[in-house]
Design a protein around this motif. Structure first.
Motif, PDB file in Angstrom:
ATOM      1  N   ARG A   2       0.846  -1.188   0.000  1.00 57.85           N
ATOM      2  CA  ARG A   2       0.000   0.000   0.000  1.00 57.85           C
ATOM      3  C   ARG A   2       0.888   1.248   0.000  1.00 57.85           C
ATOM      4  O   ARG A   2       1.836   1.338   0.785  1.00 57.85           O
ATOM      5  CB  ARG A   2      -0.887   0.005   1.238  1.00 57.85           C
ATOM      6  N   THR A   4       0.532   5.423   0.358  1.00 57.26           N
ATOM      7  CA  THR A   4      -0.334   6.561   0.662  1.00 57.26           C
ATOM      8  C   THR A   4       0.288   7.819   0.088  1.00 57.26           C
ATOM      9  O   THR A   4       1.472   8.089   0.324  1.00 57.26           O
ATOM     10  CB  THR A   4      -0.516   6.700   2.184  1.00 57.26           C
ATOM     11  N   SER A  70       0.701   1.907   5.878  1.00 58.16           N
ATOM     12  CA  SER A  70       1.218   1.889   4.508  1.00 58.16           C
ATOM     13  C   SER A  70       2.693   1.514   4.504  1.00 58.16           C
ATOM     14  O   SER A  70       3.392   1.706   5.497  1.00 58.16           O
ATOM     15  CB  SER A  70       1.095   3.269   3.877  1.00 58.16           C
TER      16      SER A  70
END
Ligand code: NAI
Length: 307
Positions: A2, A4, A70
């Motif tokens: 992930r 961000t 993240s």
């Protein structure tokens, strides 16, 4: 994985688009304080998945807490320049924004690598690192990828070659103390200075150094975002994909180039956990001197910020 992206403005949305196209990234989360802007950009971007052919999830939220943990956090939030402003004019307001965002991000993602884009980026990167309490290897600024790309693009046009034939480094600061060492600038394996002549190449260095202001002047509102957004994404992709490519980034030197401590643009290799290595290339004495001067000036400005 992930990623961000904080700040769903011009730079953040271009970075998010590029990152979304990577199969190695499972989710891109945009965070923006302005209304439902991040959600709107995320929805719009998600509609391009069939066109661009990606399956990365895209989400847009208002806070880092909503974004969740993240692996990489890219900070593009803050004010951009308008005509007549220098990057340094942004320092006060953006330091407040970056500082509080980094604190929030570390609380949610204590293991993340941070890429700082907000200007003035050299000072903001050091400020972000100090606020974060993280090792310097995990807080890296984006400037050199953009500045070297600008020089390479301009030089390729003049030389009449494909931009990939150019290689150059952009070191020092993201501003007046930018150092583009001609000893390292090549076109099709040959010195750019030899191929184009020193007068031409010096003009190209000046134009690259002033490219940000040139774009600001043309746009009249806001500053450059295509090349900056793609440059930030390139750094994240170099880490995620462990490409090992030689890039330039704003990092904290530990004795390399005679610079001990303090953030400055240097040649690096990145890996999944951030800065893997500061690469020492052979600079001329004058280039080294310019680089050390840049580091000193950045240090002075960071000192003024803290004082
Ligand atoms: P922009 O104004 O289009 O976007 C900035 C976004 O940040 C806005 O959407 C705003 O709502 C958001 N924001 C402000 N405070 C926030 C907060 N506390 N939390 C979440 N979001 C917040 O600006 P643009 O063009 O995207 O530029 C962003 C920054 O990147 C500027 O500081 C600019 O100077 C810098 N920049 C740096 C470059 C570099 O080479 N390092 C190159 C280009 C821009």
């Amino acid at each position: 994985r992930r990623v961000t992206v904080v700040g769903a403005g011009n730079v953040g949305m271009i970075a998010a688009m590029r990152l979304a196209e990577s199969a190695a990234i499972d989710e891109v989360v945009l965070v923006d304080i302005a209304g439902q802007r991040a959600a709107g950009i995320a929805l719009d971007l998600s509609h391009s998945a069939p066109i661009l052919g990606f399956s990365t999830r895209i989400r847009g939220v208002r806070t880092l807490a909503e974004a969740g943990p993240s692996d990489y956090v890219v900070i593009t939030a803050g004010k951009a320049r308008t005509p007549g402003m220098t990057r340094s004019d942004l320092v006060g307001v953006n330091a407040g924004i970056v500082g509080s965002l980094v604190s929030d991000a570390v609380a949610v993602s204590p293991d993340a690598v941070f890429v700082i884009v907000t200007n003035p980026v050299d000072e903001m990167t050091e400020h972000a690192w100090r606020t974060s309490g993280l090792p310097t290897d995990r807080v890296i600024g984006m400037a050199g990828v953009l500045d070297s790309s600008r020089f390479e693009a301009l030089a390729a046009q003049v030389a009449g070659v494909h931009p990939r034939e150019l290689t150059a480094l952009a070191l020092g600061s993201h501003g007046d103390e930018m150092v583009i060492p001609l000893s390292q600038a090549t076109v099709a394996g040959r010195s750019v200075a030899d191929r184009l002549g020193s007068g031409t190449v010096d003009a190209l260095v000046d134009r690259a150094r002033n490219s940000g202001a040139e774009v600001v002047g043309l746009l009249e509102s806001g500053s450059a975002f295509f090349a900056p957004g793609l440059s930030a994404a390139r750094m994240v992709l170099a880490m995620v994909n462990q490409t090992g490519e030689l890039l330039t980034a704003t990092v904290s030197a530990r004795g390399q180039y005679g610079i001990d401590g303090g953030y400055v643009g240097l040649p690096v290799r990145l890996d999944r956990s951030g800065l893997a290595e500061i690469v020492e290339v052979d600079l001329t004495a004058a280039e080294l001197d310019d680089l050390q001067t840049a580091a000193r000036h950045i240090g002075d400005r960071v000192g003024a910020l803290d004082g």
